[in-house]
Design an enzyme around this catalytic site. Structure first.
Site, PDB file in Angstrom:
ATOM      1  CD  GLU A 199      -2.914  -0.891   2.418  1.00  0.00           C
ATOM      2  OE1 GLU A 199      -4.136  -0.805   2.284  1.00  0.00           O
ATOM      3  OE2 GLU A 199      -2.344  -0.933   3.535  1.00  0.00           O
ATOM      4  CD  GLU A 200       6.048   3.024   2.953  1.00  0.00           C
ATOM      5  OE1 GLU A 200       6.951   3.874   3.050  1.00  0.00           O
ATOM      6  OE2 GLU A 200       6.046   1.955   3.611  1.00  0.00           O
TER       7      GLU A 200
END
Length: 592
Positions: A199-200
């Site tokens: 996600e980052e």
């Protein structure tokens, strides 16, 4: 005369009626709190909203601007570790702890979280008060301020229930701000939570492509195919983001790319990262723990100086440090003194091996119940059964001396960090996406998309070589050009001047002050060379590679820094109906 007054009245009535039916614009602030590996920091953004009758309120994504970064405060890892020091007892990393019994100290964890959150709130209020005009303040206070606090690699590998419990407490504190300043902060479990490495990376990918205007609903990108179906191409760029504790690699795949069955691509629409109205794209997103600037430095020293080839008579010869530089044999943070000596911080929390050594404990269920995870720790010279101090210690080593041999530095970075025999510890997430190491990423998947490299250390390495005219100002990723430049720079010798130590470059290319930020810059250069070589060896190669800190707007001013912060805002606000429910229908009033 009466007719004139009648017309004035009609016009006035029509004006008021138009006000009821037209759309209204106003400003809304966003707070994105970056709970990174080393600190916690507020980023305050401002965006234009539009409210239309029967359609609700939405955000103009192109209007999102960073108005100011806040101060750095205590990291979440420190909050958790100090709580454990107090209630689990000192040296909890080295002995069994009954995590269930610690539930009785949740109120104390709540108290411990109050102080850093209060400091973050005060800092945010100071930014809003100083950066907004009076009209904007009225609008921002009326709409409420969505707060998104996301932790990245700093606590990603923290075991037991402690991390998730802390986030419940943080959300409560955000939703109950001080009433004195009038700003209404609010959040929810979707906005304030730990985010995965993938996600980052994906949020950083969205940030890059949004700010560079590659991401959008541009009709020029779309056509109607022979079956009458709207098809939109993407012109997206990939990103390599290197932080303090992890590194993310994300790039779009060409249409029709065939991947090994073990590799999982992410479709931006199917995974609800972008709405259907945006061009569809399949991307590879992978994050590696232990490959950030700080974490890789600790792991690299541990492995290098445990190798008999480099450790002789208690002296570790480090090819990634300059000739003439030496330090005590520890992974603690280094301070370069004016006399040229290097002081190593002995504080356990300042040791760059501390997070990894904490993870590699037999008291961590991820280690004690999973044999492969234990093997990965042992492969990197960490015995999970030993006390924390011994797990961080580099055996039989007293001094580290630099040799400035860049080619050997590259080979060691390659074998220890980029292409290790076993996956680096705490990389279950990366392995589950189909990649056990960085070299496998470009072997199993590749792209012709441009690649943008970001992160303070990576930028510093390239800019330093440009400053000394060892690289062209328009350097675009030629790996041999970079290797030759780094080879010359890293063969420099440390010389002590009256005003402090300097790196004396060969061939009369000048000098550079040696400090705590650049003493191990050659390891970063070696990592960059290794990364570029693997990119070049893929089936497809990037059309170009650039190093960027931020993206500038039409006026030449930076819109925002690259990273995940803008991406996490976009991920939420682009889904307008869902955003409307969370931010406006519920909003801050949900907590009344």
């Amino acid at each position: 005369l009466p007719e004139k007054r009648i017309n004035v009245g009609k016009k006035h009535l029509q004006t008021l009626r138009n006000l009821e039916t037209r759309c209204h614009d106003s400003f809304q602030a966003f707070v994105v709190i970056d709970a990174r590996s080393s600190s916690t920091r507020t980023n305050v953004f401002l965006a234009k909203t539009r409210s239309c009758p029967n359609r609700g309120r939405s955000i103009d994504p192109d209007s999102i601007r960073l108005i100011r970064e806040g101060k750095r405060f205590t990291g979440l890892r420190v909050v958790l570790e100090e709580w454990l020091d107090t209630y689990a007892g000192k040296d909890w990393e080295s002995r069994p702890v009954d995590a269930r019994l610690l539930f009785q100290y949740v109120p104390q964890m709540h108290e411990g979280a109050k102080k850093p959150m209060q400091l973050l709130e005060e800092d945010t209020v100071a930014i809003l008060d100083s950066q907004l005009n009076e009209k904007q303040k009225v609008q921002v206070k009326a709409l409420g301020i969505p707060a998104m606090l996301c932790s990245t690699a700093g606590v990603r590998d923290f075991h037991e229930w402690y991390r998730d419990a802390l986030f419940v407490l943080l959300r409560h504190l955000i939703n109950n701000p001080s009433p004195a300043h009038g700003y209404k902060f609010f959040t929810n479990p979707f906005w304030t939570r730990p985010i995965t490495g993938a996600e980052e990376g994906l949020f950083a990918f969205i940030t890059l492509n949004h700010l560079s205007r590659r991401l959008g609903e541009d009709p020029a990108r779309c056509m109607i195919d022979e079956y009458g179906v709207k098809q939109c191409r993407n012109d997206l760029a990939g990103v390599v983001e290197v932080g303090g504790a992890s590194a993310q690699i994300v790039f779009p795949l060409q249409e029709g790319t065939v991947l090994p069955s073990s590799v999982r691509a992410v479709n931006l629409q199917r995974e609800r990262l972008l709405p259907e109205r945006y061009p569809s794209a399949d991307v590879v997103s992978v994050s590696f723990m232990q490959l950030g600037m700080a974490s890789s430095a600790g792991l690299f020293l541990k492995e290098l100086c445990s190798n008999d080839e480099f450790l002789q008579g208690g002296i570790c010869s480090n090819p990634c440090l300059f000739k003439g530089f030496q330090q005590s044999c520890s992974a603690g943070e280094v301070e370069v003194r004016p006399d040229g000596s290097a002081s190593v911080n002995e504080d356990v929390r300042k040791n760059r091996l501390k997070p990894l050594a904490t993870y590699c404990s037999v008291n961590n269920p991820e280690i004690s119940f999973k044999v492969t995870n234990e093997m990965q720790c042992r492969e990197n010279s960490i015995d999970p059964t030993k006390p924390l101090a011994e797990r961080m210690k580099i055996e039989n080593c007293s001094i580290i001396k630099g040799t400035g041999n860049f080619d050997k530095c590259v080979s060691q970075v390659e074998s220890i960090l980029v292409a290790p025999k076993l996956p680096l510890p705490a990389n279950i997430e990366a392995a589950s996406s189909g990649f056990e190491s960085v070299d496998q990423v470009f072997r199993f998947a590749s792209s012709t998309a441009p690649m943008i490299v970001t992160g303070g250390g990576m930028l510093a390495a390239i800019n330093t070589l440009k400053d000394h005219r060892l690289l062209r100002s328009d350097f675009s990723g030629d790996v041999e050009e970079l290797a030759e430049a780094a080879r010359e720079f890293c063969s420099s010798e440390v010389i002590i001047r009256t005003d402090g130590p300097v790196i004396q470059l060969p061939n009369a290319r000048g000098e550079q002050k040696l400090n705590s930020l650049n003493f191990d810059l050659c390891k970063t250069m070696a990592l960059t060379v290794s990364l570029l070589r693997h990119m070049a060896a893929g089936e497809n190669q990037p059309s170009f590679i650039k190093w960027e800190k931020s993206i500038a707007g039409p006026d030449g001013k930076p819109l925002a820094d690259l990273g995940w912060q803008v991406g996490v805002i976009l991920h939420h606000v682009l889904f307008t109906e869902e955003w409307g429910r969370n931010a406006y229908e519920a909003g801050y009033s949900h907590n009344l």
